[in-house]
Design a protein around this motif. Structure first.
Motif, PDB file in Angstrom:
ATOM      1  N   ARG A   1       7.647  -7.876   7.213  1.00  0.00           N
ATOM      2  CA  ARG A   1       5.614  -8.556   8.324  1.00  0.00           C
ATOM      3  C   ARG A   1       5.550  -7.565   9.365  1.00  0.00           C
ATOM      4  N   GLU A   2       6.423  -6.726   9.862  1.00  0.00           N
ATOM      5  CA  GLU A   2       6.139  -5.782  10.328  1.00  0.00           C
ATOM      6  C   GLU A   2       4.899  -5.033  10.078  1.00  0.00           C
ATOM      7  N   ALA A   3       5.446  -4.198   9.239  1.00  0.00           N
ATOM      8  CA  ALA A   3       5.285  -3.911   8.640  1.00  0.00           C
ATOM      9  C   ALA A   3       3.313  -3.818   7.745  1.00  0.00           C
ATOM     10  N   LEU A   4       3.546  -4.834   7.542  1.00  0.00           N
ATOM     11  CA  LEU A   4       2.382  -5.757   6.334  1.00  0.00           C
ATOM     12  C   LEU A   4       1.209  -5.129   7.133  1.00  0.00           C
ATOM     13  N   ASP A   5       1.705  -6.406   8.780  1.00  0.00           N
ATOM     14  CA  ASP A   5       0.726  -7.061   9.675  1.00  0.00           C
ATOM     15  C   ASP A   5       0.102  -5.472  10.124  1.00  0.00           C
ATOM     16  N   ARG A   6       0.958  -4.146  10.224  1.00  0.00           N
ATOM     17  CA  ARG A   6       0.830  -3.822  11.063  1.00  0.00           C
ATOM     18  C   ARG A   6      -0.690  -2.561  10.261  1.00  0.00           C
ATOM     19  N   VAL A   7      -0.436  -2.754   9.050  1.00  0.00           N
ATOM     20  CA  VAL A   7      -1.231  -1.453   8.192  1.00  0.00           C
ATOM     21  C   VAL A   7      -2.306  -2.595   8.157  1.00  0.00           C
ATOM     22  N   ALA A   8      -2.728  -4.201   7.526  1.00  0.00           N
ATOM     23  CA  ALA A   8      -3.920  -4.956   7.498  1.00  0.00           C
ATOM     24  C   ALA A   8      -4.328  -5.104   9.081  1.00  0.00           C
ATOM     25  N   SER A   9      -4.037  -5.274   9.571  1.00  0.00           N
ATOM     26  CA  SER A   9      -4.624  -4.818  11.456  1.00  0.00           C
ATOM     27  C   SER A   9      -5.554  -3.361  11.307  1.00  0.00           C
ATOM     28  N   GLU A  10      -4.956  -2.407  11.265  1.00  0.00           N
ATOM     29  CA  GLU A  10      -5.240  -1.109  11.015  1.00  0.00           C
ATOM     30  C   GLU A  10      -6.361  -1.008   9.998  1.00  0.00           C
ATOM     31  N   LEU A  11      -6.048  -1.497   9.543  1.00  0.00           N
ATOM     32  CA  LEU A  11      -7.009  -1.259   8.075  1.00  0.00           C
ATOM     33  C   LEU A  11      -8.725  -2.332   8.773  1.00  0.00           C
ATOM     34  N   ARG A  12      -7.919  -3.480   8.796  1.00  0.00           N
ATOM     35  CA  ARG A  12      -9.394  -3.972   9.320  1.00  0.00           C
ATOM     36  C   ARG A  12      -9.900  -3.432  10.483  1.00  0.00           C
ATOM     37  N   ALA A  13      -9.116  -2.778  11.462  1.00  0.00           N
ATOM     38  CA  ALA A  13      -9.961  -2.713  12.353  1.00  0.00           C
ATOM     39  C   ALA A  13     -11.298  -1.815  12.373  1.00  0.00           C
ATOM     40  N   ALA A  14     -10.749  -0.926  11.116  1.00  0.00           N
ATOM     41  CA  ALA A  14     -11.463  -0.147  10.790  1.00  0.00           C
ATOM     42  C   ALA A  14     -12.688   0.245  10.111  1.00  0.00           C
ATOM     43  N   ALA A  15     -12.167  -0.408   9.644  1.00  0.00           N
ATOM     44  CA  ALA A  15     -13.427  -1.428   8.192  1.00  0.00           C
ATOM     45  C   ALA A  15     -14.996  -1.455   8.934  1.00  0.00           C
ATOM     46  N   PRO A  16     -15.368  -1.098   7.591  1.00  0.00           N
ATOM     47  CA  PRO A  16     -15.360  -0.189   6.353  1.00  0.00           C
ATOM     48  C   PRO A  16     -15.014   1.393   6.063  1.00  0.00           C
ATOM     49  N   ASN A  17     -15.043   2.038   7.756  1.00  0.00           N
ATOM     50  CA  ASN A  17     -14.250   3.846   7.758  1.00  0.00           C
ATOM     51  C   ASN A  17     -13.248   3.730   7.398  1.00  0.00           C
ATOM     52  N   VAL A  18     -12.632   3.623   6.143  1.00  0.00           N
ATOM     53  CA  VAL A  18     -11.281   3.390   5.284  1.00  0.00           C
ATOM     54  C   VAL A  18     -11.149   3.798   4.142  1.00  0.00           C
ATOM     55  N   ALA A  19      -9.989   4.766   3.425  1.00  0.00           N
ATOM     56  CA  ALA A  19     -10.412   5.282   2.172  1.00  0.00           C
ATOM     57  C   ALA A  19      -9.053   4.958   1.558  1.00  0.00           C
ATOM     58  N   MET A  20      -9.569   4.312   0.093  1.00  0.00           N
ATOM     59  CA  MET A  20      -7.849   4.305  -0.403  1.00  0.00           C
ATOM     60  C   MET A  20      -7.702   5.307  -1.769  1.00  0.00           C
ATOM     61  N   LEU A  21      -6.460   6.528  -1.665  1.00  0.00           N
ATOM     62  CA  LEU A  21      -6.083   7.426  -2.578  1.00  0.00           C
ATOM     63  C   LEU A  21      -5.236   6.756  -3.845  1.00  0.00           C
ATOM     64  N   SER A  22      -5.180   5.736  -4.809  1.00  0.00           N
ATOM     65  CA  SER A  22      -5.035   5.370  -4.901  1.00  0.00           C
ATOM     66  C   SER A  22      -3.830   5.952  -6.264  1.00  0.00           C
ATOM     67  N   SER A  23      -2.831   5.708  -7.643  1.00  0.00           N
ATOM     68  CA  SER A  23      -1.853   6.171  -7.439  1.00  0.00           C
ATOM     69  C   SER A  23      -1.929   6.419  -9.552  1.00  0.00           C
ATOM     70  N   SER A  24      -1.893   7.625 -10.005  1.00  0.00           N
ATOM     71  CA  SER A  24      -1.672   7.755 -10.792  1.00  0.00           C
ATOM     72  C   SER A  24      -0.246   7.346 -12.086  1.00  0.00           C
ATOM     73  N   ARG A  25       0.271   7.732 -10.613  1.00  0.00           N
ATOM     74  CA  ARG A  25       1.911   7.189 -11.951  1.00  0.00           C
ATOM     75  C   ARG A  25       2.801   6.393 -11.489  1.00  0.00           C
ATOM     76  N   CYS A  26       1.543   5.107 -10.901  1.00  0.00           N
ATOM     77  CA  CYS A  26       1.706   3.683 -10.719  1.00  0.00           C
ATOM     78  C   CYS A  26       0.780   3.081 -12.217  1.00  0.00           C
ATOM     79  N   THR A  27       1.420   1.976 -11.932  1.00  0.00           N
ATOM     80  CA  THR A  27       0.028   1.068 -13.312  1.00  0.00           C
ATOM     81  C   THR A  27      -1.305   0.707 -13.132  1.00  0.00           C
ATOM     82  N   ASN A  28      -1.484   0.224 -13.944  1.00  0.00           N
ATOM     83  CA  ASN A  28      -3.356   0.229 -14.002  1.00  0.00           C
ATOM     84  C   ASN A  28      -3.168  -1.484 -12.960  1.00  0.00           C
ATOM     85  N   GLU A  29      -1.673  -1.972 -13.507  1.00  0.00           N
ATOM     86  CA  GLU A  29      -2.087  -3.762 -12.678  1.00  0.00           C
ATOM     87  C   GLU A  29      -2.374  -3.294 -11.263  1.00  0.00           C
ATOM     88  N   GLU A  30      -1.723  -2.324 -10.737  1.00  0.00           N
ATOM     89  CA  GLU A  30      -1.654  -1.358  -8.966  1.00  0.00           C
ATOM     90  C   GLU A  30      -2.775  -1.160  -9.234  1.00  0.00           C
TER      91      GLU A  30
END
Ligand SMILES: Nc1nc2c(c(=O)[nH]1)N[C@H]1C(S)=C(S)[C@@H](COP(=O)(O)OP(=O)(O)OC[C@H]3O[C@@H](n4cnc5c(=O)[nH]c(N)nc54)[C@H](O)[C@@H]3O)O[C@H]1N2
Ligand SMILES: Nc1nc2c(c(=O)[nH]1)N[C@H]1C(S)=C(S)[C@@H](COP(=O)(O)OP(=O)(O)OC[C@H]3O[C@@H](n4cnc5c(=O)[nH]c(N)nc54)[C@H](O)[C@@H]3O)O[C@H]1N2
Ligand code: SF4
Ligand code: SF4
Ligand SMILES: [Mo]
Length: 879
Positions: free
Chosen positions: A283-312
């Motif tokens: 809970r603590e980790a998820l909330d921290r990530v969400a709030s940090e990203l929300r605060a910095a949006a839209p100056n945020v970036a996602m690097l996604s994983s080609s090791r992971c599934t299509n759905e992910e």
């Protein structure tokens, strides 16, 4: 029709190529056969499969099934023969395995004949990290010989000696010093346990409770695995029946699975507190990530994983686009085959392999450029070797003498970085000598007139001084390629990871268009995609200019469609590519990054500048299965589940969407990545309805026109190759049969001039040219393979150096050296070999301690931004 034990079976069911043994098995008759296996040719050595055909006793495995035969498999005479044979077998060998079990059911006692076993006389060997050999159990069925020759093409075994001393040998010395590449085919096929492996030894006594078919999570070949498990233990992994791998595997897919329960696995969420990564609740980790990203949006970036599934990957880009109003989404395709996608889209209209792996058996010439297939895509490499042994001609374009270059009819050993000059000269030879498919050019291709004028200045004789390849060899290659009925191409990173990467790929397409080698069986342009799901990550929309299905973000119709599907809009402006993200971070413009399943500090080029970029961020989150150099810089680290611990799909390099099926529970508190992403989306105020990955695929099918007909129930066996436009469509093994998805339906010939890489112009600080790349036993950052016995096969990063360069520096194989240039310093362990040309060295990047990417440069492909990993000057000295 033939009759077996009174049961009739139409010949069509066993077809002409099949034997009486196949026919007997088709009607369910039990015929013991020790030396026969469907994966290899008939041996006819053990004679155990004797049956009566029209009253005559014959070996069923070596007798063709024919119309009208009357076969008996179980007469008293046959039983007596087999039992006697069994007695002979046990008098000579302590057979275990399936043969031993069979002998026991036949009532063989071992008492009829005196023991002729030369117990101590036969070799035993336990020198190899995986394979175990004890020839006291060998019955000379020669299945190992055939498996090694016919599946792997390695020719490790021979039958030596005479009479009673006849035995299987692997040359002089310990097995670990043989040319074995640890594919495990021999252990998998051995019927007696004479050749076995560490997995079987480890799992002795455990009772198998299931076999789960899933997809290998290493390279983009996408081999199907049959995972044998007992509770939370993996007993062993076998190759499953599939058009991709036909039950064959390589050392990584078969053996490199023990990372799953390695003690280093991330087992709980971590958050930086007083500078130290400390365990916290989800809970603590998820909330921290969400709030940090929300605060910095839209100056945020996602690097996604080609090791992971299509759905992910679908969720990752949906999350950032819709929740944070940014198209700053990219994946490792950027540092890999983005130039293939860009180059092929510009010329053929679709940025993916045009054909299928099965076409390797249909082509008569293969042009292989910049791919070390037998190490990087080993099962495909083995397939190419078999094709070449069967008569397919092979042209290899590579500055190194790779295993396939040694087998090739022609090896065009060009100077690194000169693909464009070489491929132009090949095309110029085709035009010069009139080796063209004029009908194809007229009806399906645009721009030939202008192209012909341009290319006339690129004759092999003109380009020789740049490429270092004699004009006569180029002309021979041109004639060989154009003279084939089915000329096929495959290529790797030696094409893409260059200043002119995308342009080089366009020139491969030019070649195929000139000879009409697109849109039919056994031809085409085929990038050998790297990661298990890099094709999928791109298909799902993990790139800054287009979302799922390559639908451009600046197209209003696309945005309207996705807004309706997602209930939220995303911006029109293209996002940042991975190198642009680092630039923006260093400038203070990008505030936060989410890195999902990539270790960029080890694997992205010019690592000092990557570290500087990550340190400049206000917030960095990493979703990983192991601690890495990148996670060490993170503020929050979330523990994901490996491919063995979750469900989903991967898409291989031939566009085949295949199922990933959960075998084990995630370790500790780790969670499947798709679940973590759903939780984060909810925490970001964008909740998702998904309870399982199949539901995510159903949404993908609704928004991706090439996936409309894809759903989990349809992916049960061999998956589906996209595009799959309807629920009844069988998938598309070959693209562009009738037209190209470009204006007018025609492909385009492209004029590209050779440009020297700025690396060569600014040749500072080094007298050797460094090429970086891979070896068989390790995979990319090595986070997984280094945590398996593969580490014993390849303990350190290797620096290949020509004997002349080694002599000049007083270096020998095994010496540890320092590599230096203006970007930084790296280390490697020397291997003196003429596989590299004088003046060039080759270094792998699988071990963090080597710092390989501290010496790779900041030069990028001009179009797709892919790093020039394959060319940088270095100075090498003893460490
Ligand atoms: N064992 C193993 N397999 C892997 C991986 C791994 O790390 N280990 N990684 C996976 C990934 S992500 C990828 S992308 C693939 C990559 O697989 P490959 O494409 O085979 O990759 P590399 O070995 O990096 O480079 C291929 C070849 O390019 C040659 N080359 C270098 N410069 C030039 C040039 O200027 N012109 C030409 N024509 N050739 C050149 C090199 O000598 C090398 O033999 O492998 C995948 N499979
Ligand atoms: N010098 C040099 N550098 C190169 C290259 C080169 O040729 N030369 N090649 C480049 C190429 S082609 C590529 S593709 C990149 C690859 O670079 P990376 O993508 O950084 O390499 P991988 O080792 O594949 O790393 C993926 C990470 O994902 C983690 N992981 C694996 N499975 C899962 C999972 O299911 N969930 C989660 N959350 N994490 C998981 C692994 O632990 C690993 O740390 O390297 C590039 N770097
Ligand atoms: S493991 Fe593969 S390469 Fe090695 S001996 Fe067996 S079949 Fe041959
Ligand atoms: S060839 Fe690639 S997909 Fe197949 S087993 Fe080896 S690593 Fe896995
Ligand atoms: Mo890659």
């Amino acid at each position: 029709m033939l009759t077996i034990d009174g049961k009739s079976i139409p010949l069509a069911c066993v077809d002409g190529r099949h034997t009486v043994l196949d026919a007997a098995r088709a009607v369910g008759a039990h015929v013991p056969a020790f030396c026969s296996d469907r994966r290899v040719t008939t041996g006819g050595h053990c004679r155990m499969c004797m049956v009566e055909v029209d009253g005559r006793v014959v070996a069923a495995c070596a007798t063709a099934a024919r119309d009208g035969q009357t076969v008996r498999t179980d007469t008293p005479r046959l039983k007596a023969y087999r039992q006697d044979l069994g007695e002979l077998v046990v008098s000579e060998a302590a057979a275990g395995g399936r043969a031993g079990a069979e002998l026991a059911t036949m009532g063989v006692t071992g008492e009829r004949y005196p023991l002729r076993r030369v117990a101590a006389g036969r070799p035993r060997d336990e020198s190899h990290p995986y394979l175990r050999l004890d020839l006291n159990a060998c019955i000379l069925c020669r299945l190992c010989v055939r498996a090694c020759d016919e599946l792997q093409g390695q020719f490790v075994y021979a039958v030596t000696g005479r009479g009673a001393s006849t035995h299987i040998s692997w040359g002089e010395g310990a097995f670990k010093d043989s040319p074995c590449v640890s594919c495990g085919a021999c252990a998998s096929i051995c019927p007696t346990g004479a050749i076995t492996d560490r997995d079987r030894e480890r799992s002795a006594g455990l009772i198998e409770d299931r076999v789960v078919q899933t997809t290998c999570s290493y390279c983009g070949v996408g081999c199907q695995l049959a995972v044998h498990a007992a509770g939370e233990h993996i007993l062993r992994i076998e190759g499953a029946r599939s058009p991709v791998n036909h039950e064959h595997l390589c050392v990584k897919g078969r053996y490199a699975h023990t990372f799953v329960h390695h003690e280093d696995r991330l087992r709980e969420p971590l958050m930086r507190k007083s500078g130290v990564l400390t365990p916290v609740t989800w809970r603590e980790a998820l909330d921290r990530v969400a709030s940090e990203l929300r605060a910095a949006a839209p100056n945020v970036a996602m690097l996604s994983s080609s090791r992971c599934t299509n759905e992910e990957n679908y969720l990752a880009q949906k999350w950032f686009r819709a929740a944070f109003d940014t198209n700053n989404v990219d994946c490792c395709a950027r540092v890999c085959h983005a130039p293939s996608a860009a180059g092929m889209r510009a010329t053929l209209g679709t940025g993916a392999a045009t054909n299928s792996l099965e076409d390797l058996e249909r082509c008569d010439v293969l042009l292989l450029s910049g791919s070390n297939t037998t190490e990087s895509h080993p099962v495909t490499g083995a397939r190419i070797k078999q094709a070449v042994l069967g008569g397919t001609r092979l042209i290899v374009v590579d500055p190194r003498r790779t295993e396939l270059a040694r087998m090739a009819d022609l090896h065009l050993r060009l100077e690194p970085g000169t693909n464009v000059a070489l491929l132009n000269s090949l095309a110029a030879a085709l035009v010069d000598e009139g080796l063209l498919d004029r009908a194809f050019l007229e009806t399906r291709v645009e721009g030939f007139e202008a192209y012909a004028r341009f290319i006339s200045a690129c004759l092999p004789e003109d380009m020789e001084a740049i490429t270092g390849v004699p004009a006569s060899q180029v002309r021979r290659a041109a004639r060989m390629y154009a003279g084939a009925a089915r000329p096929m191409q495959a290529h790797g990173l030696g094409m893409t990871e260059h200043f002119q990467g995308s342009e080089g790929v366009m020139l491969l397409c030019n070649l195929a268009l000139l000879v009409g080698a697109v849109g039919r069986e056994g031809v085409g342009v085929n990038p050998l995609r790297g990661q298990n799901n890099v094709q999928g990550a791109a298909d799902m929309g993990c790139q800054p200019d287009s979302t799922t299905g390559y639908q451009r973000v600046d197209d209003p119709a696309v945005r309207a469609k996705f807004t309706a599907a997602w209930g939220r809009p995303f911006p029109e402006r293209e996002g940042l590519t991975l190198p642009q993200m680092y630039d923006a971070a260093r400038r203070g413009e990008l505030k936060a990054m989410y890195i999902f399943g990539e270790d960029v500090v080890q694997t992205d080029p010019d690592a000092h500048s990557v570290v500087a970029a990550l340190r400049a961020l206000d917030f960095l989150a990493v979703q990983e299965i192991f601690p890495s150099r990148t996670s060490a810089l993170a503020h929050v680290v979330l523990p994901g589940a490996s491919f063995l611990e979750k469900d989903g799909t991967f898409t291989n390099g031939e566009r085949r969407i295949q199922r990933v099926r959960q075998v084990l529970d995630p370790v500790g508190d780790a969670r499947p990545d798709w679940r973590i992403l759903c939780d984060l989306m909810a925490a970001s105020g964008f909740p998702q309805p998904f309870t399982r990955p199949s539901e995510i695929m159903d949404e993908i099918a609704r928004v991706h026109p090439g996936f409309t007909g894809v759903s989990y129930p349809r992916l049960v066996r061999s998956g589906l190759q996209w595009p799959v436009p309807t629920a009844e469509h069988p998938g598309t093994p070959i693209l562009h049969r009738e037209s190209f998805p470009l204006p007018g339906g025609k492909a385009r010939l492209v004029c590209v001039e050779y440009r020297r890489s700025p690396t060569l112009d600014a040749r500072r600080g080094g007298d050797l040219m460094l090429i970086t790349g891979r070896v068989l036993a390790h995979y990319n950052s090595g986070s997984m393979t280094r945590r398996t016995p593969n580490a014993a096969l390849e303990p350190a990063d290797r620096l290949q150096m020509h004997p002349a360069d080694a002599d000049a520096r007083g270096l020998r194989t095994g010496d540890v050296v320092r590599l230096e240039n203006r970007f930084g310093e790296a280390t490697g362990c020397v291997e003196v070999t003429d596989a590299v040309a004088p003046g060039t060295v080759f270094l792998t990047f699988h071990h963090p301690e080597s710092n390989t990417n501290f010496v790779t440069s900041d030069v990028q492909d001009r179009i797709a931004g892919c790093p020039e990993y394959k060319l940088v000057p270095v100075a090498v000295s003893r460490a």
